[in-house]
Design an enzyme around this catalytic site. Structure first.
Site, PDB file in Angstrom:
ATOM      1  N   ASN A   1       0.851  -1.190   0.000  1.00 24.39           N
ATOM      2  CA  ASN A   1       0.000   0.000   0.000  1.00 24.39           C
ATOM      3  C   ASN A   1       0.892   1.247   0.000  1.00 24.39           C
ATOM      4  OD1 ASN A   1      -1.454   2.283   1.029  1.00 24.39           O
ATOM      5  ND2 ASN A   1      -3.092   0.892   1.613  1.00 24.39           N
TER       6      ASN A   1
ATOM      7  N   HIS B   1       0.873   6.233   1.756  1.00 28.99           N
ATOM      8  CA  HIS B   1       1.724   7.160   2.531  1.00 28.99           C
ATOM      9  C   HIS B   1       2.722   7.903   1.657  1.00 28.99           C
ATOM     10  CE1 HIS B   1      -0.110   6.140   6.175  1.00 28.99           C
ATOM     11  NE2 HIS B   1       0.711   5.222   6.633  1.00 28.99           N
TER      12      HIS B   1
ATOM     13  N   ARG C   1       4.066  18.736   0.618  1.00 31.77           N
ATOM     14  CA  ARG C   1       4.744  19.859  -0.017  1.00 31.77           C
ATOM     15  C   ARG C   1       4.004  20.389  -1.235  1.00 31.77           C
ATOM     16  NH1 ARG C   1      10.189  21.282   1.365  1.00 31.77           N
ATOM     17  NH2 ARG C   1       9.986  21.261   3.612  1.00 31.77           N
TER      18      ARG C   1
ATOM     19  N   HIS D   1      -5.664   3.514  -1.942  1.00 29.44           N
ATOM     20  CA  HIS D   1      -7.016   3.781  -1.448  1.00 29.44           C
ATOM     21  C   HIS D   1      -7.437   5.166  -1.920  1.00 29.44           C
ATOM     22  CE1 HIS D   1      -9.819   3.881   2.362  1.00 29.44           C
ATOM     23  NE2 HIS D   1     -10.472   4.141   1.235  1.00 29.44           N
TER      24      HIS D   1
ATOM     25  N   ARG E   1      -9.598   7.702  -1.345  1.00 31.60           N
ATOM     26  CA  ARG E   1     -10.573   8.108  -0.326  1.00 31.60           C
ATOM     27  C   ARG E   1     -11.487   9.192  -0.865  1.00 31.60           C
ATOM     28  NH1 ARG E   1     -10.536   7.310   5.096  1.00 31.60           N
ATOM     29  NH2 ARG E   1      -9.092   5.722   5.790  1.00 31.60           N
TER      30      ARG E   1
ATOM     31  N   ARG F   1      -7.396  12.481   0.520  1.00 27.37           N
ATOM     32  CA  ARG F   1      -6.341  13.008   1.399  1.00 27.37           C
ATOM     33  C   ARG F   1      -4.944  12.542   1.006  1.00 27.37           C
ATOM     34  NH1 ARG F   1      -7.441   9.537   6.864  1.00 27.37           N
ATOM     35  NH2 ARG F   1      -9.528  10.359   6.659  1.00 27.37           N
TER      36      ARG F   1
ATOM     37  N   GLU G   1      -8.544   0.290  -3.312  1.00 26.54           N
ATOM     38  CA  GLU G   1      -9.461   0.241  -2.167  1.00 26.54           C
ATOM     39  C   GLU G   1     -10.447   1.380  -2.323  1.00 26.54           C
ATOM     40  OE1 GLU G   1      -6.234  -1.388   1.120  1.00 26.54           O
ATOM     41  OE2 GLU G   1      -7.216   0.537   1.426  1.00 26.54           O
TER      42      GLU G   1
ATOM     43  N   THR H   1      -7.090   5.932   9.852  1.00 23.21           N
ATOM     44  CA  THR H   1      -6.945   4.823   8.902  1.00 23.21           C
ATOM     45  C   THR H   1      -8.212   3.973   8.979  1.00 23.21           C
ATOM     46  OG1 THR H   1      -5.555   2.952   8.256  1.00 23.21           O
ATOM     47  CG2 THR H   1      -5.707   3.407  10.614  1.00 23.21           C
ATOM     48  N   THR H   2      -8.321   2.949   8.126  1.00 27.74           N
ATOM     49  CA  THR H   2      -9.545   2.137   8.110  1.00 27.74           C
ATOM     50  C   THR H   2      -9.696   1.423   9.452  1.00 27.74           C
ATOM     51  OG1 THR H   2      -8.940   1.768   5.814  1.00 27.74           O
ATOM     52  CG2 THR H   2     -10.849   0.574   6.632  1.00 27.74           C
TER      53      THR H   2
ATOM     54  N   GLU I   1     -10.581  -9.785   2.584  1.00 26.78           N
ATOM     55  CA  GLU I   1      -9.348  -9.423   3.289  1.00 26.78           C
ATOM     56  C   GLU I   1      -9.701  -9.327   4.766  1.00 26.78           C
ATOM     57  OE1 GLU I   1      -6.780  -6.497   1.541  1.00 26.78           O
ATOM     58  OE2 GLU I   1      -6.154  -5.777   3.502  1.00 26.78           O
TER      59      GLU I   1
ATOM     60  N   HIS J   1      -3.725  -4.949   7.522  1.00 27.91           N
ATOM     61  CA  HIS J   1      -3.852  -3.867   8.513  1.00 27.91           C
ATOM     62  C   HIS J   1      -2.952  -4.076   9.722  1.00 27.91           C
ATOM     63  CE1 HIS J   1      -5.408  -0.378  10.530  1.00 27.91           C
ATOM     64  NE2 HIS J   1      -5.927  -0.052   9.363  1.00 27.91           N
TER      65      HIS J   1
ATOM     66  N   GLY K   1       1.071  -1.596   4.369  1.00 32.17           N
ATOM     67  CA  GLY K   1       1.417  -0.230   4.001  1.00 32.17           C
ATOM     68  C   GLY K   1       2.304   0.459   5.014  1.00 32.17           C
TER      69      GLY K   1
HETATM   70  N1  PXP Z   1      -5.733  -3.392   3.825  1.00 31.02           N
HETATM   71  C1  PXP Z   1      -6.723  -2.495   3.882  1.00 31.02           C
HETATM   72  C2  PXP Z   1      -8.059  -2.900   3.367  1.00 31.02           C
HETATM   73  C3  PXP Z   1      -6.504  -1.208   4.404  1.00 31.02           C
HETATM   74  O1  PXP Z   1      -7.511  -0.318   4.446  1.00 31.02           O
HETATM   75  C4  PXP Z   1      -5.213  -0.865   4.843  1.00 31.02           C
HETATM   76  C5  PXP Z   1      -4.948   0.498   5.380  1.00 31.02           C
HETATM   77  O2  PXP Z   1      -5.061   1.447   4.396  1.00 31.02           O
HETATM   78  C6  PXP Z   1      -4.204  -1.827   4.731  1.00 31.02           C
HETATM   79  C7  PXP Z   1      -4.486  -3.101   4.240  1.00 31.02           C
HETATM   80  C8  PXP Z   1      -2.800  -1.536   5.127  1.00 31.02           C
HETATM   81  O3  PXP Z   1      -2.710  -1.313   6.488  1.00 31.02           O
HETATM   82  P1  PXP Z   1      -1.349  -0.811   7.112  1.00 31.02           P
HETATM   83  O4  PXP Z   1      -1.054   0.527   6.490  1.00 31.02           O
HETATM   84  O5  PXP Z   1      -1.633  -0.721   8.557  1.00 31.02           O
HETATM   85  O6  PXP Z   1      -0.298  -1.823   6.754  1.00 31.02           O
END
Ligand code: PXP
Length: 237
Positions: A7, A10, A18, A43, A45, A49, A69, A99-100, A150, A191, A213
């Protein structure tokens, strides 16, 4: 061997800080792919963001296996249909969350999610639902007709980090994974995962994909920062 999805939200967060184009998302995606990642998760969103529409379009039009996502609504579904990522993972979304924060409420949103999944499946997009690990959620996912789920690993990750007992949560994830596989659903996990929790979960053979991520981006800074400093020291020598 299980697949690893990275992911890169970030990366976009850092770039947006910036308002310019460093780090460049396409450049990072290429490095991620050439380093062996099996797919790239982004993702989109509703508040944009981090990842924006242009990122999604650029990445989907390049040679990447994109796992998009998105929230469970028709506006997002249409964006997915237009960009055609290979995979879509439907996630719950709250505007003020960092976060989710948990899995989908499948009971409440059953009909809408089912319609979205059906449409995405018809368009040959692999579908996944981000759910808390319960047997009921797997049974509902089966009824929805999704390709994959997932399993939210936030709880076990937190327990492991805090050095608390995690066996009960591990067994719950294991039971759900077995039940899902038996029902023809591919099992993914994601996650909060770091090296330790991923190693623990890797004992569950039914989990075929990990989506990670935050830890990977954080760890990359930790490992990479000394290289960059050395480069600057050479420049100003
Ligand atoms: N899977 C899903 C569905 C998520 O929403 C996220 C967070 O954006 C992740 C995986 C990755 O989570 P993490 O950033 O904590 O590794």
């Amino acid at each position: 061997m299980s697949r690893l999805g990275i992911n890169i939200d970030h990366v976009a967060t850092l770039r947006n800080a910036r308002g310019e184009d460093h780090p460049n998302i396409l450049e990072i995606a290429k490095i991620v792919k050439s380093s062996g990642a099996n797919s790239i998760t982004i993702h989109l969103r509703e508040d944009r963001r981090h990842i924006n529409d242009k990122d999604l379009s650029i990445l989907c039009n390049s040679n990447f296996l994109i796992n998009m996502e998105m929230a469970a609504n028709f506006k997002m579904m249409n964006i997915a249909l237009k960009n055609k990522p290979k995979f879509v993972c439907i996630v719950p979304e709250k505007r003020n969350e960092i976060t989710t924060e948990g899995g989908l409420n499948l009971k409440k949103n059953f009909n809408q999610i089912k319609k979205i999944v059906k449409k995405l499946n018809q368009n040959k997009i692999r579908t996944s639902l981000f759910i808390d690990p319960t047997i009921n959620n797997i049974a509902l996912s089966k009824k929805i007709g999704v390709n994959c789920v997932e399993l939210h690993t936030g709880k076990i990750s937190r327990l492991v980090k805090k050095k608390k007992k995690f066996k009960k949560e591990f067994l719950k994830i294991k039971e759900c994974s077995k039940f899902g596989k038996t029902n023809g659903i591919e099992i993914h996990a994601g996650h909060g995962l770091d090296y330790k929790t991923t190693k623990i979960l890797s004992k569950i053979n039914e989990i075929t994909e990990y989506n990670i991520g935050h830890f990977i981006i954080g760890e990359s800074i930790k490992i990479g920062i000394s290289k960059v400093i050395l480069k600057f020291k050479k420049i100003i020598r």
